[in-house]
Design a protein around this motif. Sequence first.
Motif, PDB file in Angstrom:
ATOM      1  N   PRO A  36     -15.097  -2.071   4.157  1.00  0.00           N
ATOM      2  CA  PRO A  36     -14.400  -2.776   5.238  1.00  0.00           C
ATOM      3  C   PRO A  36     -13.306  -3.730   4.774  1.00  0.00           C
ATOM      4  O   PRO A  36     -12.450  -4.104   5.577  1.00  0.00           O
ATOM      5  N   ALA A  37     -13.318  -4.150   3.504  1.00  0.00           N
ATOM      6  CA  ALA A  37     -12.284  -5.066   3.001  1.00  0.00           C
ATOM      7  C   ALA A  37     -11.321  -4.358   2.053  1.00  0.00           C
ATOM      8  O   ALA A  37     -10.691  -4.996   1.215  1.00  0.00           O
ATOM      9  N   ARG A  38     -11.182  -3.041   2.198  1.00  0.00           N
ATOM     10  CA  ARG A  38     -10.312  -2.278   1.294  1.00  0.00           C
ATOM     11  C   ARG A  38      -8.848  -2.685   1.414  1.00  0.00           C
ATOM     12  O   ARG A  38      -8.114  -2.670   0.419  1.00  0.00           O
ATOM     13  N   HIS A  39      -8.404  -3.056   2.612  1.00  0.00           N
ATOM     14  CA  HIS A  39      -7.006  -3.472   2.778  1.00  0.00           C
ATOM     15  C   HIS A  39      -6.741  -4.787   2.035  1.00  0.00           C
ATOM     16  O   HIS A  39      -5.683  -4.967   1.432  1.00  0.00           O
ATOM     17  N   MET A  40      -7.705  -5.682   2.096  1.00  0.00           N
ATOM     18  CA  MET A  40      -7.582  -6.939   1.360  1.00  0.00           C
ATOM     19  C   MET A  40      -7.472  -6.675  -0.141  1.00  0.00           C
ATOM     20  O   MET A  40      -6.644  -7.278  -0.841  1.00  0.00           O
ATOM     21  N   LEU A  41      -8.280  -5.757  -0.656  1.00  0.00           N
ATOM     22  CA  LEU A  41      -8.234  -5.443  -2.078  1.00  0.00           C
ATOM     23  C   LEU A  41      -6.889  -4.836  -2.464  1.00  0.00           C
ATOM     24  O   LEU A  41      -6.338  -5.144  -3.525  1.00  0.00           O
ATOM     25  N   ALA A  42      -6.335  -4.007  -1.589  1.00  0.00           N
ATOM     26  CA  ALA A  42      -5.017  -3.433  -1.860  1.00  0.00           C
ATOM     27  C   ALA A  42      -3.933  -4.512  -1.875  1.00  0.00           C
ATOM     28  O   ALA A  42      -2.991  -4.458  -2.675  1.00  0.00           O
ATOM     29  N   LEU A  43      -4.056  -5.512  -1.000  1.00  0.00           N
ATOM     30  CA  LEU A  43      -3.088  -6.612  -1.019  1.00  0.00           C
ATOM     31  C   LEU A  43      -3.188  -7.416  -2.312  1.00  0.00           C
ATOM     32  O   LEU A  43      -2.183  -7.911  -2.824  1.00  0.00           O
ATOM     33  N   LEU A  44      -4.399  -7.537  -2.856  1.00  0.00           N
ATOM     34  CA  LEU A  44      -4.547  -8.228  -4.140  1.00  0.00           C
ATOM     35  C   LEU A  44      -3.866  -7.445  -5.251  1.00  0.00           C
ATOM     36  O   LEU A  44      -3.295  -8.035  -6.175  1.00  0.00           O
ATOM     37  N   ALA A  45      -3.919  -6.117  -5.179  1.00  0.00           N
ATOM     38  CA  ALA A  45      -3.204  -5.304  -6.162  1.00  0.00           C
ATOM     39  C   ALA A  45      -1.700  -5.507  -6.019  1.00  0.00           C
ATOM     40  O   ALA A  45      -0.978  -5.624  -7.018  1.00  0.00           O
ATOM     41  N   ALA A  46      -1.215  -5.561  -4.784  1.00  0.00           N
ATOM     42  CA  ALA A  46       0.215  -5.796  -4.560  1.00  0.00           C
ATOM     43  C   ALA A  46       0.624  -7.177  -5.061  1.00  0.00           C
ATOM     44  O   ALA A  46       1.710  -7.356  -5.622  1.00  0.00           O
ATOM     45  N   ARG A  47      -0.257  -8.164  -4.875  1.00  0.00           N
ATOM     46  CA  ARG A  47       0.035  -9.517  -5.334  1.00  0.00           C
ATOM     47  C   ARG A  47       0.158  -9.578  -6.857  1.00  0.00           C
ATOM     48  O   ARG A  47       0.930 -10.376  -7.405  1.00  0.00           O
ATOM     49  N   ALA A  48      -0.591  -8.716  -7.547  1.00  0.00           N
ATOM     50  CA  ALA A  48      -0.586  -8.734  -9.012  1.00  0.00           C
ATOM     51  C   ALA A  48       0.644  -8.062  -9.608  1.00  0.00           C
ATOM     52  O   ALA A  48       0.868  -8.127 -10.817  1.00  0.00           O
ATOM     53  N   LEU A  49       1.445  -7.427  -8.758  1.00  0.00           N
ATOM     54  CA  LEU A  49       2.657  -6.743  -9.199  1.00  0.00           C
ATOM     55  C   LEU A  49       3.882  -7.419  -8.602  1.00  0.00           C
ATOM     56  O   LEU A  49       3.777  -8.174  -7.645  1.00  0.00           O
ATOM     57  N   SER A  50       5.031  -7.109  -9.150  1.00  0.00           N
ATOM     58  CA  SER A  50       6.288  -7.564  -8.557  1.00  0.00           C
ATOM     59  C   SER A  50       7.043  -6.346  -8.048  1.00  0.00           C
ATOM     60  O   SER A  50       6.818  -5.228  -8.502  1.00  0.00           O
ATOM     61  N   GLY A  51       7.927  -6.566  -7.102  1.00  0.00           N
ATOM     62  CA  GLY A  51       8.724  -5.468  -6.582  1.00  0.00           C
ATOM     63  C   GLY A  51       8.165  -4.919  -5.282  1.00  0.00           C
ATOM     64  O   GLY A  51       7.099  -5.319  -4.811  1.00  0.00           O
ATOM     65  N   PRO A  52       8.891  -3.961  -4.696  1.00  0.00           N
ATOM     66  CA  PRO A  52       8.493  -3.401  -3.402  1.00  0.00           C
ATOM     67  C   PRO A  52       7.252  -2.521  -3.507  1.00  0.00           C
ATOM     68  O   PRO A  52       6.922  -1.991  -4.571  1.00  0.00           O
ATOM     69  N   VAL A  53       6.575  -2.377  -2.383  1.00  0.00           N
ATOM     70  CA  VAL A  53       5.354  -1.570  -2.290  1.00  0.00           C
ATOM     71  C   VAL A  53       5.499  -0.620  -1.110  1.00  0.00           C
ATOM     72  O   VAL A  53       5.877  -1.058  -0.014  1.00  0.00           O
ATOM     73  N   ILE A  54       5.233   0.659  -1.320  1.00  0.00           N
ATOM     74  CA  ILE A  54       5.201   1.605  -0.207  1.00  0.00           C
ATOM     75  C   ILE A  54       3.787   1.632   0.350  1.00  0.00           C
ATOM     76  O   ILE A  54       2.830   1.863  -0.390  1.00  0.00           O
ATOM     77  N   TRP A  55       3.662   1.386   1.644  1.00  0.00           N
ATOM     78  CA  TRP A  55       2.361   1.382   2.313  1.00  0.00           C
ATOM     79  C   TRP A  55       2.399   2.471   3.386  1.00  0.00           C
ATOM     80  O   TRP A  55       3.104   2.366   4.383  1.00  0.00           O
ATOM     81  N   ILE A  56       1.633   3.531   3.177  1.00  0.00           N
ATOM     82  CA  ILE A  56       1.648   4.700   4.051  1.00  0.00           C
ATOM     83  C   ILE A  56       0.411   4.658   4.948  1.00  0.00           C
ATOM     84  O   ILE A  56      -0.709   4.497   4.457  1.00  0.00           O
ATOM     85  N   ALA A  57       0.609   4.791   6.237  1.00  0.00           N
ATOM     86  CA  ALA A  57      -0.501   4.782   7.200  1.00  0.00           C
ATOM     87  C   ALA A  57      -0.150   5.712   8.351  1.00  0.00           C
ATOM     88  O   ALA A  57       1.022   5.847   8.707  1.00  0.00           O
ATOM     89  N   PRO A  58      -1.141   6.367   8.940  1.00  0.00           N
ATOM     90  CA  PRO A  58      -0.850   7.303  10.035  1.00  0.00           C
ATOM     91  C   PRO A  58      -0.267   6.602  11.253  1.00  0.00           C
ATOM     92  O   PRO A  58      -0.684   5.499  11.615  1.00  0.00           O
ATOM     93  N   ALA A  59       0.697   7.251  11.877  1.00  0.00           N
ATOM     94  CA  ALA A  59       1.350   6.665  13.049  1.00  0.00           C
ATOM     95  C   ALA A  59       0.371   6.488  14.201  1.00  0.00           C
ATOM     96  O   ALA A  59       0.562   5.617  15.049  1.00  0.00           O
ATOM     97  N   TRP A  60      -0.699   7.299  14.227  1.00  0.00           N
ATOM     98  CA  TRP A  60      -1.651   7.234  15.332  1.00  0.00           C
ATOM     99  C   TRP A  60      -2.783   6.244  15.071  1.00  0.00           C
ATOM    100  O   TRP A  60      -3.656   6.051  15.901  1.00  0.00           O
ATOM    101  N   GLY A  61      -2.786   5.604  13.904  1.00  0.00           N
ATOM    102  CA  GLY A  61      -3.861   4.689  13.557  1.00  0.00           C
ATOM    103  C   GLY A  61      -3.874   3.454  14.444  1.00  0.00           C
ATOM    104  O   GLY A  61      -2.821   2.943  14.859  1.00  0.00           O
TER     105      GLY A  61
END
Length: 203
Positions: A36-61
């Motif tokens: 249930p906290a997978r999105h939070m963990l992904a944001l922590l990965a993004a925080r540990a990097l610099s530069g842009p991040v592509i975040w892909i999610a279904p349009a119907w979600g």
Amino acid sequence: MTAPILNRAPYRDRPALPLLDGIALPLARTHEFCGPARHMLALLAARALSGPVIWIAPAWGSGQLYPDAVAAWVAPGRLICVTPRQTADLLWCMEEALRSGALPLVVADLPCPPALTPVRRLHLAAEAGAGTGRAAPLGLILTPGAGGAAGVESRWHMAPRHTRGTTEWHLERRRARMAPPRAWTLRAEGRQLALHPTARHPA
């Protein structure tokens, strides 16, 4: 003539992203975040990097990233949101983004774990992206529940364990090629996050 079993070349660690204290994710590979906290963990990965991040999610979600909450961890302007209308396009977009080597992190929020062949294609795409010399991209697939994608480099499960006056999560490494299963408590202490070893939580 058969190849020698031993190699005299010195061993070199694979480049990896230091995610949290003592936790690192090998680059140019695809990892699975579930729970249930997978999105939070992904944001922590993004925080540990610099530069842009592509975040892909279904349009119907039904669940979309909330900028005010994201801003606590990552500047929302770093996120390039891609919303395919077809299920097959989710992994296609991720594969192409990894192969380009143009961005350090590519995240795909999937409705279910992918099969082995698509995961292998993601690994090959990330390795090809690393070969461009621009970046060794990290691929993250976010899957619901306990996950279960075959062939991923590692699988991580995170769930909130908040109590009154305490903000914390239970984090588990459930699968990794080069490390055993392990569990931690991730606790917010002011503006910092502290990682504490703990017993594994039942699946």
